[in-house]
Design a protein around this motif. Structure first.
Motif, PDB file in Angstrom:
ATOM      1  N   PHE A  86      44.782   2.379 -18.377  1.00  0.00           N
ATOM      2  CA  PHE A  86      44.340   3.417 -18.236  1.00  0.00           C
ATOM      3  C   PHE A  86      42.590   3.570 -17.868  1.00  0.00           C
ATOM      4  O   PHE A  86      41.971   3.964 -17.058  1.00  0.00           O
ATOM      5  CB  PHE A  86      44.762   4.971 -18.551  1.00  0.00           C
ATOM      6  N   ALA A  87      42.665   2.929 -19.332  1.00  0.00           N
ATOM      7  CA  ALA A  87      41.494   2.986 -19.627  1.00  0.00           C
ATOM      8  C   ALA A  87      40.272   2.225 -19.342  1.00  0.00           C
ATOM      9  O   ALA A  87      39.097   2.383 -18.584  1.00  0.00           O
ATOM     10  CB  ALA A  87      40.736   3.076 -21.238  1.00  0.00           C
ATOM     11  N   MET A  88      40.780   1.054 -19.039  1.00  0.00           N
ATOM     12  CA  MET A  88      40.141  -0.225 -17.500  1.00  0.00           C
ATOM     13  C   MET A  88      40.518   0.777 -16.565  1.00  0.00           C
ATOM     14  O   MET A  88      39.257  -0.012 -16.022  1.00  0.00           O
ATOM     15  CB  MET A  88      41.254  -1.846 -18.232  1.00  0.00           C
ATOM     16  N   ASN A  89      41.161   0.927 -15.917  1.00  0.00           N
ATOM     17  CA  ASN A  89      40.972   1.568 -14.868  1.00  0.00           C
ATOM     18  C   ASN A  89      39.935   2.057 -14.601  1.00  0.00           C
ATOM     19  O   ASN A  89      38.991   2.078 -13.704  1.00  0.00           O
ATOM     20  CB  ASN A  89      42.066   1.839 -14.474  1.00  0.00           C
ATOM     21  N   ALA A  90      39.704   3.010 -15.059  1.00  0.00           N
ATOM     22  CA  ALA A  90      39.027   4.431 -15.207  1.00  0.00           C
ATOM     23  C   ALA A  90      37.909   3.597 -15.435  1.00  0.00           C
ATOM     24  O   ALA A  90      36.202   3.988 -14.505  1.00  0.00           O
ATOM     25  CB  ALA A  90      38.838   5.226 -16.288  1.00  0.00           C
ATOM     26  N   LEU A  91      37.195   2.595 -16.348  1.00  0.00           N
ATOM     27  CA  LEU A  91      36.221   1.785 -17.144  1.00  0.00           C
ATOM     28  C   LEU A  91      35.783   0.620 -15.076  1.00  0.00           C
ATOM     29  O   LEU A  91      34.580   0.802 -14.570  1.00  0.00           O
ATOM     30  CB  LEU A  91      36.101   0.888 -17.549  1.00  0.00           C
ATOM     31  N   ALA A  92      36.667   0.319 -14.745  1.00  0.00           N
ATOM     32  CA  ALA A  92      36.476  -0.829 -13.482  1.00  0.00           C
ATOM     33  C   ALA A  92      35.876   0.932 -12.245  1.00  0.00           C
ATOM     34  O   ALA A  92      34.624   0.342 -11.870  1.00  0.00           O
ATOM     35  CB  ALA A  92      37.816  -1.260 -12.725  1.00  0.00           C
ATOM     36  N   ALA A  93      36.488   1.729 -12.219  1.00  0.00           N
ATOM     37  CA  ALA A  93      36.577   2.539 -11.107  1.00  0.00           C
ATOM     38  C   ALA A  93      34.935   2.713 -11.497  1.00  0.00           C
ATOM     39  O   ALA A  93      33.622   2.740 -10.712  1.00  0.00           O
ATOM     40  CB  ALA A  93      36.793   3.885 -11.278  1.00  0.00           C
ATOM     41  N   LEU A  94      34.031   2.796 -12.752  1.00  0.00           N
ATOM     42  CA  LEU A  94      33.271   3.447 -12.775  1.00  0.00           C
ATOM     43  C   LEU A  94      31.583   2.790 -12.692  1.00  0.00           C
ATOM     44  O   LEU A  94      30.956   2.786 -12.457  1.00  0.00           O
ATOM     45  CB  LEU A  94      32.725   3.849 -14.593  1.00  0.00           C
ATOM     46  N   ALA A  95      32.519   1.782 -13.179  1.00  0.00           N
ATOM     47  CA  ALA A  95      31.337   0.420 -12.491  1.00  0.00           C
ATOM     48  C   ALA A  95      31.240  -0.261 -11.829  1.00  0.00           C
ATOM     49  O   ALA A  95      30.319  -0.853 -11.042  1.00  0.00           O
ATOM     50  CB  ALA A  95      32.149  -1.289 -13.379  1.00  0.00           C
ATOM     51  N   PHE A  96      32.308   0.181 -10.051  1.00  0.00           N
ATOM     52  CA  PHE A  96      32.093   0.128  -9.055  1.00  0.00           C
ATOM     53  C   PHE A  96      30.938   1.320  -8.534  1.00  0.00           C
ATOM     54  O   PHE A  96      30.359   0.792  -7.406  1.00  0.00           O
ATOM     55  CB  PHE A  96      33.629   0.739  -8.371  1.00  0.00           C
ATOM     56  N   TRP A  97      30.803   2.272  -9.218  1.00  0.00           N
ATOM     57  CA  TRP A  97      30.558   3.425  -8.837  1.00  0.00           C
ATOM     58  C   TRP A  97      28.612   3.082  -8.929  1.00  0.00           C
ATOM     59  O   TRP A  97      28.127   3.225  -7.679  1.00  0.00           O
ATOM     60  CB  TRP A  97      31.021   4.597  -9.232  1.00  0.00           C
TER      61      TRP A  97
END
Length: 230
Positions: A86-97
């Protein structure tokens, strides 16, 4: 050992501690598979009347790893892996944005396409994380609950039973949120998308049972803290 300790030992299934080399490797593979499946799911895929998304390629494998984690290490350890994913997916989304809003180089011509993919990815991240938490939690709970009753026997019942429950919860939640992100706008297409997703992912796990059995047996034999209770 007292009679009370003996009774308690007989009542509870065995699980290994998470301190060995195998647990972090399984969590790393689990997390990578979830991120990969969310990226590939941004593309809607049609095989004639059959509608799905690109996540079908690797996402079912997350449940295979989830079964291994739950069977060998227990619910709390499996839940820890779920939260890590969950945390790594949220981090991926943040990095993309953040990347969207960084100034583009003069030669970069794909800003609009990148924004479209990230927008779809973000909706799929929300869908994936919601379905992921619901499905994987149900999956882990089912494995452990059945194991408390069967101990080391009937592994097939734990794996198949948890798959039916976990995949159903995951698929319904995910598809309800993700459908519009890949262009599914009618109830008929949504029903096909949801039903196909559940049946396909469940079938993959059933087909993968021999592999799952061997992986679980391999890790159990090599985990020094795993002491089976029959």
């Amino acid at each position: 050992m007292t009679s009370e300790q003996t009774t308690d030992h007989e009542q509870h299934a065995a699980f290994a501690r998470v301190g060995s080399a195998y647990y972090p490797v399984l969590v790393a593979v689990f997390t990578a598979l979830v991120i990969i499946s969310n990226v590939t799911a941004t593309k809607g895929v049609a095989f004639g009347p059959i509608i799905t998304d690109g996540g079908f390629i690797v996402f079912p494998l997350t449940y295979v790893i989830g079964d291994v984690l739950s069977e060998v290490y227990g619910f709390k350890a499996a839940r820890r892996a779920i939260f890590t994913g969950f945390a790594m997916n949220a981090l991926a989304a943040l990095a993309f944005w953040i990347t969207i809003y960084l100034p583009a180089a003069d030669f970069y011509a794909n800003q609009e396409h990148f924004e479209n993919v990230v927008g779809a990815y973000t909706q799929l991240i929300v869908a994936g994380l919601a379905g992921f938490i619901v499905g994987q939690t149900l999956n882990a709970w089912a494995v452990v609950a059945i194991k408390e009753r069967t101990k080391e026997k009937h592994l097939w019942a734990r794996l198949i039973g948890s798959t039916f429950v976990g995949q159903l919860g995951d698929t319904v939640v995910f598809c309800a949120i993700a459908a519009s992100a890949i262009g599914i706008n009618t109830f008929g297409d949504f029903a096909v998308y949801t039903a196909l997703g559940w049946l396909y992912k469940t079938a993959i796990e059933v087909v993968m049972l021999p592999v799952t059995y061997r992986v679980i047996a391999f890790i159990k034999r090599r985990e020094p803290t795993y002491h089976p209770v029959f």
